[in-house]
Design an enzyme around this catalytic site. Structure first.
Site, PDB file in Angstrom:
ATOM      1  CB  CYS A 141     -37.161  36.780  39.590  1.00  0.00           C
ATOM      2  SG  CYS A 141     -37.701  35.217  38.929  1.00  0.00           S
TER       3      CYS A 141
ATOM      4  NE  ARG B 263     -33.506  38.912  44.163  1.00  0.00           N
ATOM      5  CZ  ARG B 263     -34.243  39.074  45.250  1.00  0.00           C
ATOM      6  NH1 ARG B 263     -33.776  39.778  46.241  1.00  0.00           N
ATOM      7  NH2 ARG B 263     -35.434  38.538  45.355  1.00  0.00           N
TER       8      ARG B 263
ATOM      9  CD1 TRP C 110     -32.183  31.008  39.001  1.00  0.00           C
ATOM     10  CD2 TRP C 110     -34.055  30.094  39.815  1.00  0.00           C
ATOM     11  NE1 TRP C 110     -31.866  29.771  39.508  1.00  0.00           N
ATOM     12  CE2 TRP C 110     -32.990  29.184  40.012  1.00  0.00           C
ATOM     13  CE3 TRP C 110     -35.328  29.730  40.246  1.00  0.00           C
ATOM     14  CZ2 TRP C 110     -33.165  27.948  40.620  1.00  0.00           C
ATOM     15  CZ3 TRP C 110     -35.495  28.489  40.853  1.00  0.00           C
ATOM     16  CH2 TRP C 110     -34.413  27.620  41.031  1.00  0.00           C
TER      17      TRP C 110
ATOM     18  CG  ASN D  12     -39.132  37.359  42.798  1.00  0.00           C
ATOM     19  OD1 ASN D  12     -39.034  36.157  42.554  1.00  0.00           O
ATOM     20  ND2 ASN D  12     -38.480  37.945  43.785  1.00  0.00           N
ATOM     21  N   GLY D  13     -41.678  35.245  41.874  1.00  0.00           N
ATOM     22  CA  GLY D  13     -42.524  34.349  42.652  1.00  0.00           C
ATOM     23  C   GLY D  13     -43.130  33.272  41.771  1.00  0.00           C
TER      24      GLY D  13
ATOM     25  CD  GLU E  33     -21.539  26.481  55.533  1.00  0.00           C
ATOM     26  OE1 GLU E  33     -22.601  25.868  55.366  1.00  0.00           O
ATOM     27  OE2 GLU E  33     -21.289  27.555  54.963  1.00  0.00           O
TER      28      GLU E  33
ATOM     29  CE  LYS F 250     -20.778  28.086  51.459  1.00  0.00           C
ATOM     30  NZ  LYS F 250     -21.742  28.421  52.489  1.00  0.00           N
TER      31      LYS F 250
ATOM     32  CD  GLU G 268     -23.263  27.133  48.384  1.00  0.00           C
ATOM     33  OE1 GLU G 268     -24.442  27.235  48.029  1.00  0.00           O
ATOM     34  OE2 GLU G 268     -22.865  27.567  49.465  1.00  0.00           O
TER      35      GLU G 268
ATOM     36  CG  HIS H 139     -21.870   2.918  61.139  1.00  0.00           C
ATOM     37  ND1 HIS H 139     -22.189   1.731  61.767  1.00  0.00           N
ATOM     38  CD2 HIS H 139     -21.218   3.672  62.062  1.00  0.00           C
ATOM     39  CE1 HIS H 139     -21.789   1.790  63.026  1.00  0.00           C
ATOM     40  NE2 HIS H 139     -21.190   2.953  63.222  1.00  0.00           N
TER      41      HIS H 139
ATOM     42  CE  LYS I 199     -26.466  35.863  49.783  1.00  0.00           C
ATOM     43  NZ  LYS I 199     -25.490  34.955  50.398  1.00  0.00           N
TER      44      LYS I 199
HETATM   45  O1  M6R Z   1     -31.208  33.561  53.362  1.00  0.00           O
HETATM   46  P1  M6R Z   1     -31.165  32.247  54.062  1.00  0.00           P
HETATM   47  O2  M6R Z   1     -30.117  32.175  55.112  1.00  0.00           O
HETATM   48  O3  M6R Z   1     -32.511  31.820  54.599  1.00  0.00           O
HETATM   49  O4  M6R Z   1     -30.768  31.198  52.945  1.00  0.00           O
HETATM   50  C1  M6R Z   1     -30.728  29.823  53.204  1.00  0.00           C
HETATM   51  C2  M6R Z   1     -30.024  29.065  52.106  1.00  0.00           C
HETATM   52  O5  M6R Z   1     -30.674  29.249  50.889  1.00  0.00           O
HETATM   53  C3  M6R Z   1     -28.567  29.502  51.966  1.00  0.00           C
HETATM   54  O6  M6R Z   1     -27.860  29.371  53.158  1.00  0.00           O
HETATM   55  C4  M6R Z   1     -27.874  28.643  50.883  1.00  0.00           C
HETATM   56  O7  M6R Z   1     -27.735  27.324  51.322  1.00  0.00           O
HETATM   57  C5  M6R Z   1     -26.519  29.249  50.508  1.00  0.00           C
HETATM   58  N1  M6R Z   1     -26.307  29.104  49.107  1.00  0.00           N
HETATM   59  C6  M6R Z   1     -25.378  28.591  51.195  1.00  0.00           C
HETATM   60  O8  M6R Z   1     -24.144  29.083  50.809  1.00  0.00           O
END
Ligand code: M6R
Length: 610
Positions: free
Chosen positions: A2, A28, A75, A101-102, A483, A487, A490, A506, A605
């Site tokens: 949020c 976010r 959110w 937020n929270g 990674e 990417k 997501e 395996h 985010k």
């Molecule tokens: O702000 P942070 O680096 O702690 O965030 C960690 C993850 O939430 C963040 O890397 C997330 O996996 C991203 N969406 C990756 O692209």
């Protein structure tokens, strides 16, 4: 997660200011949005499900001149994303309005309690109880009522509150969720993060846990949990607004991928041994003696930052010969890790606000370990709470999919490995000097990868309709396979998995057929030939293979359907180079599929709740 924006101004443009601020927080992640503004003696609330353009359309039909207001992007956690669950929420009188937020963990108990007192709830959210609780404690002083209300809460919160009878004040409070006050010119702002206020001010005050802030147009008073006044100091943020805007690129993600040469050189600036500046020691918050005695490193992080941590395991073990454990912060905090006084716990986090990473960091501190934060956001919780910090200089990262923050983290982690190696005598002066040269060459080598973006685009076009992908690599490039897969999944919603290439036999090889493209990291290292063998094994099972290979490597031609060429660098630095074509590949595939690249569905985010 949020987003909160609040403003108290000397004009009539509160709705416009709030909307602009919320747009800057869009990254976010959210599923509904709303604002509340003081209009005459009343507070008008407008809430919409969906994107901010819906709220904007609703506002366009209204004439709401106002000096004071609160805005929110939600959110959903408790209750579906509907208009009634969207913030702001009101108390029964309609005079008190809050955004939150929270997560309030004891909300069921509080809701039962309030219902017994006759309160009727209009939403399914945990947040609405905050408005009713404030009303219960209100005796003419809104800030005091907010403070008393928060003492009944368990969980995490950043709260903005206003009262129809007090057009001259806004109140903010926080615990475990970020909240900043922007000190503007004859106006004050409240926001979840600084990007929301950057077009109005660069002077901000970061609230600490347990604090309540009372804002007027020209003053700021902060008290702690007990109501005692707290001295505050303002921080001037070095980021410009243009750094937080798209600058001609179609998406923030692409802009951020292209910013990586600058991120790497900015993160290195003044920190190489032969720069003649302070190096990294001054930032680390540890004496040379303390660094010398580090016996084990624990890295805690989530998502992409965890991948950076995994790369760091190879860096620190190879350069400084210190054993490294890498944990997901969400696992570390519950697995009762064995921690010792010579352990260094490194929290890696772009935002510095990830709830699990913060909790794991606090646990490590409580266990008596030295702690270090590798963060991108100055003033974030991890930056402030870790004993020392090594900031990445990536500037604001807006795209939800992390790219430039990752290369910034890798750069900072190389610097950390070198410093540890220097301190424990494992790194010779000659080798140290060679590292400086290699690191200085990196920005130019990333530039070269970026010049080839069109080639990556062409490759991407061939794979747009794939349903599944495998990414494989070995050694220090195994985390890069992870990674690459993260990417792609997501932002394009294509199922993708990352695997150490040696594990294919395996299990995963059972999945391989002509519909399963494989991306293989085959750049020069002691395991390159082994990866090539693993790729051959997949090819004879009809896999289509995209290989990431070093310029001029003829041996990969026969095993690849497509090749993403990258310049050759030292194996330990290859992740910083190899990840670039993978970021571009994901970006182009997602774009061709029409996905919302910068704000993928269901993602936020900054994950500020557990
Ligand atoms: O702000 P942070 O680096 O702690 O965030 C960690 C993850 O939430 C963040 O890397 C997330 O996996 C991203 N969406 C990756 O692209």
């Amino acid at each position: 997660m949020c987003g909160i924006v609040g403003c108290i101004t000397n004009g009539t443009e509160a709705p416009e200011i709030l909307l602009k601020g919320l747009k800057r927080l869009e990254y976010r992640g959210y599923d509904s949005a709303g604002i509340a503004v003081l209009n005459g003696a009343d507070i008008r609330t407008i809430r919409e499900v969906g994107k901010l353009c819906q709220l904007e359309t609703a506002l366009a039909d209204l004439d709401l001149p106002s000096a004071v207001g609160l805005g929110h992007t939600r959110w959903a956690t408790h209750g579906r994303p509907t208009e009634v669950n969207a913030h702001p929420h009101r108390d029964a009188s309609g005079k008190i309005v809050v955004v939150h937020n929270g997560i309030i963990e004891n909300f069921r108990q509080l809701r039962d309690e309030l219902e017994k007192e006759g309160v009727t709830f209009t939403s399914e959210t945990d947040s609405e109880i905050i408005a009713h609780l404030i009303a219960r404690f209100y005796e003419g002083d809104l800030a005091e009522a907010v403070r008393l209300a928060t003492r009944r809460l368990r969980g995490a919160w950043a709260i903005g509150a206003m009262h129809a009878d007090h057009p001259e004040i806004l109140v903010g409070a926080r615990k475990d969720c970020p909240l900043v006050v922007g000190l503007g010119d004859d106006e004050m702002l409240l926001a979840s993060d600084v990007t929301a206020v950057l077009d109005r001010t660069q002077k901000v005050v970061f609230l600490d846990d347990g604090q309540t802030a009372k804002l007027t147009r020209t003053s700021l008073e902060i008290v702690d949990e007990e109501g005692h006044p707290v001295d505050w100091t303002a921080t001037v943020i070095g980021w410009s607004l243009s750094q937080a805007e798209r600058g001609g690129f179609p998406h923030f993600m692409l802009k951020e991928i292209f910013e990586q040469p600058t991120v790497v050189s900015d993160t290195l600036l003044g920190r190489l041994e032969d720069d003649g500046e302070h190096g990294v020691l001054a930032d680390l918050g540890m004496s040379a003696d303390e660094l010398t005695t580090v016996g084990r490193v624990h890295i805690i992080a989530c998502g992409t930052s965890w991948h950076a941590g995994h790369v760091a395991k190879f860096l620190v073990e190879r350069i400084a010969r210190i054993p490294v454990d890498v944990d997901y912060a969400s696992e570390f905090r519950y697995r009762e890790p064995v921690l010792g006084e010579h352990d260094l716990v490194v929290a890696v986090s772009q935002s510095g606000e990830t709830a699990d990473t913060i909790a794991a960091l606090r646990m490590a501190k409580a266990a008596g370990c030295r702690t270090l934060g590798i963060c991108n956001v100055i003033g974030s919780t991890i930056h402030r709470e870790a004993d020392g910090s090594l900031m990445t200089h990536a500037g604001p990262e807006i795209g939800v999919a992390s790219t430039k923050a990752f290369t910034g983290q890798l750069t900072a982690l190389v610097l950390l490995a070198l410093e540890l190696g220097r301190m424990n005598g494992r790194l010779s002066q000659e080798e140290d000097a060679r590292w400086s040269d290699r690191l200085r060459a990196l920005p130019g080598q990333i530039e070269l990868c970026l010049k080839r973006a069109d080639d990556v685009h062409e490759v991407a076009l061939k794979y747009v309709s794939a349903q599944d992908f495998l990414f494989i690599g070995r050694g220090i490039n195994y985390p890069i396979a992870l990674e690459g897969a993260l990417k792609l999944k997501e932002i394009s919603y294509i199922h993708a998995e990352g695997y150490p290439a040696g594990e294919m036999k395996h299990g995963p090889i059972a999945l391989v057929d002509s519909r399963m493209p494989i991306v293989a990291l085959c750049t020069h290292s002691n395991v390159r030939e082994k990866v090539i063998t693993n790729v051959e094994e997949a090819r004879v099972r009809d896999a289509r293979v995209i290989v990431v290979a070093n310029d001029g490597d003829d041996e990969v031609q026969p095993i690849a359907d497509d090749i993403l060429w990258v310049p050759r660098v030292d194996d330990l630095l290859s992740p910083i180079i190899n990840v670039v074509p993978l970021q571009l590949l994901s970006y182009f595939i997602a774009r061709e599929r029409g996905a919302d690249v910068d704000q993928p569905r269901n993602l936020a985010k900054s994950v500020t709740v557990e």
